[in-house]
Design a protein around this motif. Structure first.
Motif, PDB file in Angstrom:
ATOM      1  N   LEU A 628       0.815  -1.211   0.000  1.00 61.05           N
ATOM      2  CA  LEU A 628       0.000   0.000   0.000  1.00 61.05           C
ATOM      3  C   LEU A 628       0.845   1.255   0.000  1.00 61.05           C
ATOM      4  CD1 LEU A 628      -2.827  -1.039   2.464  1.00 61.05           C
ATOM      5  CD2 LEU A 628      -3.037  -0.646   0.015  1.00 61.05           C
ATOM      6  N   HIS A 629       2.056   1.168   0.479  1.00 59.48           N
ATOM      7  CA  HIS A 629       2.925   2.346   0.468  1.00 59.48           C
ATOM      8  C   HIS A 629       3.532   2.596  -0.902  1.00 59.48           C
ATOM      9  CE1 HIS A 629       3.442   1.682   5.062  1.00 59.48           C
ATOM     10  NE2 HIS A 629       2.372   2.397   4.782  1.00 59.48           N
ATOM     11  N   ASN A 630       3.241   1.728  -1.834  1.00 58.86           N
ATOM     12  CA  ASN A 630       3.708   1.899  -3.215  1.00 58.86           C
ATOM     13  C   ASN A 630       2.609   2.573  -4.029  1.00 58.86           C
ATOM     14  OD1 ASN A 630       4.688   1.738  -5.807  1.00 58.86           O
ATOM     15  ND2 ASN A 630       5.251  -0.429  -5.669  1.00 58.86           N
ATOM     16  N   PRO A 631       2.852   3.767  -4.593  1.00 57.53           N
ATOM     17  CA  PRO A 631       1.796   4.465  -5.351  1.00 57.53           C
ATOM     18  C   PRO A 631       1.293   3.678  -6.557  1.00 57.53           C
ATOM     19  CG  PRO A 631       3.677   5.913  -4.891  1.00 57.53           C
ATOM     20  CD  PRO A 631       4.095   4.540  -4.522  1.00 57.53           C
ATOM     21  N   ASN A 632       2.073   2.720  -7.053  1.00 57.31           N
ATOM     22  CA  ASN A 632       1.664   1.942  -8.224  1.00 57.31           C
ATOM     23  C   ASN A 632       0.718   0.803  -7.877  1.00 57.31           C
ATOM     24  OD1 ASN A 632       3.263   3.453 -10.022  1.00 57.31           O
ATOM     25  ND2 ASN A 632       5.081   2.246  -9.507  1.00 57.31           N
ATOM     26  N   VAL A 659      -0.661  -0.322   8.728  1.00 67.62           N
ATOM     27  CA  VAL A 659      -0.625   0.517   7.532  1.00 67.62           C
ATOM     28  C   VAL A 659      -0.607   1.988   7.901  1.00 67.62           C
ATOM     29  CG1 VAL A 659      -1.950   1.223   5.503  1.00 67.62           C
ATOM     30  CG2 VAL A 659      -1.692  -1.200   6.046  1.00 67.62           C
ATOM     31  N   PHE A 660      -1.282   2.343   8.987  1.00 66.75           N
ATOM     32  CA  PHE A 660      -1.455   3.750   9.349  1.00 66.75           C
ATOM     33  C   PHE A 660      -0.362   4.262  10.282  1.00 66.75           C
ATOM     34  CE2 PHE A 660      -5.583   1.767   8.637  1.00 66.75           C
ATOM     35  CZ  PHE A 660      -6.072   2.545   7.607  1.00 66.75           C
ATOM     36  N   MET A 661       0.635   3.427  10.578  1.00 69.60           N
ATOM     37  CA  MET A 661       1.672   3.849  11.520  1.00 69.60           C
ATOM     38  C   MET A 661       2.749   4.690  10.852  1.00 69.60           C
ATOM     39  SD  MET A 661       0.598   2.848  14.328  1.00 69.60           S
ATOM     40  CE  MET A 661       2.033   3.391  15.228  1.00 69.60           C
ATOM     41  N   ALA A 667      -0.448   5.608   1.626  1.00 61.67           N
ATOM     42  CA  ALA A 667      -1.334   4.468   1.852  1.00 61.67           C
ATOM     43  C   ALA A 667      -2.794   4.891   1.928  1.00 61.67           C
ATOM     44  CB  ALA A 667      -0.919   3.737   3.132  1.00 61.67           C
ATOM     45  N   VAL A 668      -3.082   5.942   2.704  1.00 63.45           N
ATOM     46  CA  VAL A 668      -4.481   6.365   2.872  1.00 63.45           C
ATOM     47  C   VAL A 668      -5.048   6.832   1.540  1.00 63.45           C
ATOM     48  CG1 VAL A 668      -5.993   8.015   4.020  1.00 63.45           C
ATOM     49  CG2 VAL A 668      -4.093   6.983   5.278  1.00 63.45           C
ATOM     50  N   THR A 699     -10.524   6.093   7.011  1.00 65.46           N
ATOM     51  CA  THR A 699     -10.833   5.306   5.821  1.00 65.46           C
ATOM     52  C   THR A 699     -12.209   4.663   5.974  1.00 65.46           C
ATOM     53  OG1 THR A 699      -8.478   4.799   5.648  1.00 65.46           O
ATOM     54  CG2 THR A 699      -9.951   3.485   4.310  1.00 65.46           C
ATOM     55  N   ARG A 700     -12.905   4.523   4.857  1.00 68.06           N
ATOM     56  CA  ARG A 700     -14.269   3.976   4.854  1.00 68.06           C
ATOM     57  C   ARG A 700     -14.217   2.456   4.762  1.00 68.06           C
ATOM     58  NH1 ARG A 700     -15.886   7.033  -0.346  1.00 68.06           N
ATOM     59  NH2 ARG A 700     -13.608   6.942  -0.573  1.00 68.06           N
TER      60      ARG A 700
END
Length: 789
Positions: A628-632, A659-661, A667-668, A699-700
């Motif tokens: 998730l930290h990868n924009p691709n 993920v949110f740390m 990621a968000v 996040t939803r």
């Protein structure tokens, strides 16, 4: 600086090989030598003999006029004589003028242009043999030969400093005389003239080369003398080094004023005093001598030469550091008569070296010893333990949850927190321990005497308790913890490197246990580390060798038991090691940065399989924080959906709170774009990590998954587990989310989960993870049942 100047002067001139074309002035010398001063020396030497050249030409011209006065009209003779005088005078004036302007250096053009002088003189002296000699008698020709030979010889010797002009003059005049002899049928004399001319030209060139070499050496010596003088002046001005001399009884003799000033005594009273007593200063009476002074005394007693001996001295109640060098002296009969040497005050240099040494061995942030000093101290402790048959210990400390502080509050807060941590650790140390910082949030303790293992355990617990207490940093109340790994030497390692490795493995065990604990090294840890290493090597080729496969665990509706979808679970079957559980290889893949390509394979495989099921069955895929930290990652998901044909509503991505740390990542934003695409999002393992309601507001999510540990706890009537499940369910309902309970294995647990309000369940009670064929058949059967209903 001075040594470089001297070497430059020596290589620039004295060692220069004379370039023949450069000597003639036809090109610059090869290499980097500056020939400006040499060329100036050539011109100056020629200028010094300019008047002599005029006189020689005048005398020779007068003799030629007398020789040919009967054979040649006087008007021609006098006209030629005037021409010789004019040319010779012009050449002399030219050389004197050039000499005046080239006292220090001269250009290449100045030397090259001298050919004009040689050509002019050669032209006027070629007239007698070519114009006068052809009609003269034998006596006049013989006289002309003698005069011209003397003139050529004088020119070759006197004007050799300018070989280009002189050789040109000799060649033309000698050639003219050879032509005269050839014309009178004197072939032997013609050949002799040519040989004579060649010998003179060669002698001129060699003499010119010798003059240039001599002058070059003189210039080099002058520069070296200037450099030495400069060095001596610098030495005198520096006031740093001084000479000393003692007799056989070690008494000062012929003390230099600088030595007396350096030691702070009267130069008139220092002679005859004990050299060691002067150096010892106030420690002489007490007998508390420094080690350096004792070494000096031993060298003097043994009459041995010594160099760069360092010792402290006291000058006006201040400690100074001196560096001493000396050699013994003997008289003509071989009897020892004392020492002579030099001393230097190196106090400032030593202080600078101490400062550099401290910077190299101490951490700039915390002021604690750094990795280098820790390793040196541990090596010393290991050597002492080996020598006396005792034990030492090494403790590695890693801060728990420190990375979260850095990521959320920034590195400045993190640095101040590390300073507070170092203060607390320092307060726990005694003379038996040394605390240091390895780097980042890792610290280490070297215990020199570790025979009391219970004391080591108590220290480890004190460290954990002290570091787990809250910190107040810039109006922030921070909570971290610590994990500790312990290794005892030499039992757990015969070298410092091995002991550090053992403590690191013990620390790894403490981190695996969740942190906040300590573990001592056990041989089994090394076996496990080797197993991890072997597995990592195998894991790197598992994807390429098609060793992964997916199993699918059903997710059902809590009330009716109807199939809602499957969770894709990764499995690894190695041809040699067999089935390897995810609990082993998934953390390993994350540490080895292999989770991204493996996760991509899982996503593509699961989506292509789910596209073959009926339209109401969803597929859930776990996604790592690294993905998730990868924009691709968004492009990967959209591409996978397009290629598989799976509708976005049927894909559910499961993420964890980790993920949110990491603040400042994408990621968000990636999750929001995926939700806008229609993909469902599930928060996995809620309540087991850094749980925060803030995550749910960012996040939803469509579903919150309740970890199996709470389900099992609630089945045992643990009030805390039941309360947590109820709170999560209530929270999810208020936010419009569903809840999925994991790990339901019995009918009782199913009933309990229903009563607590969970909307979906997952576990062995409803189905174990199924192979792809069984999962596909179950999905098709569910599709037919739904269509029939």
């Amino acid at each position: 600086m001075s040594a470089g100047v001297t070497n430059h002067a020596r290589t620039q001139f004295a060692d220069t090989r004379v370039d023949s074309l450069a000597l003639l002035g036809l090109r610059e010398p090869r290499g980097t030598s500056d020939w400006g001063p040499v060329r100036a020396a050539q011109l100056n030497a020629a200028g010094q003999l300019a008047l002599f050249a005029v006189a020689a030409n005048a005398v020779a011209a007068a003799l030629v006029v007398l020789l040919f006065s009967r054979a040649v009209p006087l008007l021609q003779l006098y006209g030629w004589g005037a021409l010789v005088a004019t040319v010779a005078t012009a050449v002399a004036l030219r050389r004197l003028s050039v000499r005046k302007h080239t006292t220090e250096t001269a250009t290449l053009d100045r030397i090259r242009d001298t050919w004009l002088d040689g050509a002019a003189l050669a032209a006027v002296w070629a007239i007698p043999p070519l114009a006068f000699g052809l009609s003269a008698d034998t006596g006049a020709i013989l006289g002309l030969t003698v005069v011209v030979s003397l003139l050529m010889t004088a020119s070759a010797m006197a004007m050799a400093a300018l070989p280009l002009a002189t050789i040109l003059f000799l060649s033309v005049v000698g050639g003219a005389m050879a032509f005269l002899f050839f014309s009178t049928a004197s072939l032997t004399l013609a050949a002799t003239s040519l040989v004579f001319t060649l010998l003179l030209a060669t002698a001129c060139f060699e003499r010119g080369k010798a003059l240039v070499t001599l002058r070059a050496n003189e210039i080099a010596l002058a520069e070296r003398d200037e450099t030495v003088s400069l060095l001596l002046r610098e030495f005198e001005d520096a006031d740093a080094d001084w000479l000393w001399e003692i007799d056989a009884q070690r008494r000062v003799v012929r003390a230099s004023p600088r030595f007396a000033r350096s030691i702070g005594v009267d130069p008139t009273t220092v002679n005859g005093r004990s050299f060691l007593e002067i150096l010892a200063g106030p420690t002489w009476e007490k007998g508390n001598f420094a080690a350096g002074l004792r070494d000096l005394s031993k060298k003097l007693n043994a009459r041995e030469s010594f160099r760069d001996l360092l010792l402290p001295v006291y000058v006006e109640d201040q400690e100074r550091w001196w560096e001493m060098t000396a050699s013994p002296r003997f008289d003509d009969s071989g009897s020892f008569i004392g020492f002579r040497g030099v001393g230097s005050d190196v106090t400032e240099a030593r202080e600078s070296a101490d400062k550099i040494n401290r910077m190299a061995r101490y951490d700039t942030l915390t002021g604690l010893p750094n990795r280098l000093l820790i390793n040196e101290t541990l090596a010393g402790a290991m050597a002492e333990a080996e020598k006396w048959g005792t034990r030492c210990a090494f403790m590695m400390i890693d801060l728990d949850r420190f990375k979260a502080v850095n990521d959320t509050l920034g590195h400045p807060i993190g640095d101040r927190l590390l300073s507070r941590v170092s203060q607390r650790l320092s307060q726990l140390m005694t003379e038996n321990e040394m605390i240091g910082r390895l780097g980042g949030d890792e610290f280490a303790v070297v215990v020199r005497d570790a025979r009391d293992t219970a004391a080591i355990d108590r220290l480890a617990r004190q460290i954990i308790d002290a570091l787990s207490a809250p910190y107040e940093v810039d109006q922030h109340t921070l909570y971290i913890g610590a994990s500790v790994g312990i290794a005892i030497g030499p039992r757990d390692g015969r070298t410092a490197e091995m002991l550090i490795r053992s403590a690191d493995l013990a620390l790894y065990r403490s981190k695996d246990a969740g942190g906040g604990v300590f573990h001592a090294y056990e041989p089994q840890l090394h076996v496990e580390a080797e197993e991890r290493r072997v597995l990592e090597i195998a894991l790197r080729s598992a994807l390429k060798n098609d060793q992964f496969h997916l199993q699918y665990q059903p997710v059902v509706e809590a009330g009716s038991g109807a199939l809602k979808g499957f969770e894709a679970l990764l499995r690894w079957t190695h041809p040699e090691y067999g089935n390897i559980p995810p609990s082993k290889f998934v953390p390993l893949a994350e540490d080895a940065r292999l989770i991204a390509p493996i996760g991509e394979w899982v996503l593509r495989t699961a989506c292509h399989e789910a596209a073959r099921w009926n339209d109401s069955t969803r597929i859930a895929v776990n996604v790592s924080p690294e993905q998730l930290h990868n924009p691709n990652f968004f492009n990967l998901v959209t591409q996978t959906l397009a290629q598989s044909g799976l509708h976005p509503d049927r894909l559910e991505l499961e993420v964890t709170e980790s993920v949110f740390m990491h603040e400042g990542t994408c990621a968000v934003q990636v999750l929001d774009k995926l939700i806008d695409l229609g993909i469902r999002l599930s928060l996995d393992d809620f309540g087991t990590g850094y749980s925060s309601l803030g995550y749910l507001s960012r996040t939803r999510f469509s579903t919150i998954k309740i970890d199996r540990s709470f389900v099992q706890g609630a089945s045992k009537n643990e009030r805390e587990a039941v309360a947590i499940i109820r709170a999560v369910v209530a929270l999810a309902q208020s936010l419009g989310m569903g809840t999925t309970a994991e790990g339901v294995e019995t009918e009782e647990e199913h009933q309990m989960i229903q009563q607590l309000g969970c909307t979906k369940v997952q576990g062995y009670y409803f189905g174990r993870p199924l192979p792809v064929g069984e999962a596909r058949a179950l999905a098709q059967r569910h599709g037919r049942d739904s269509a029939a209903a």
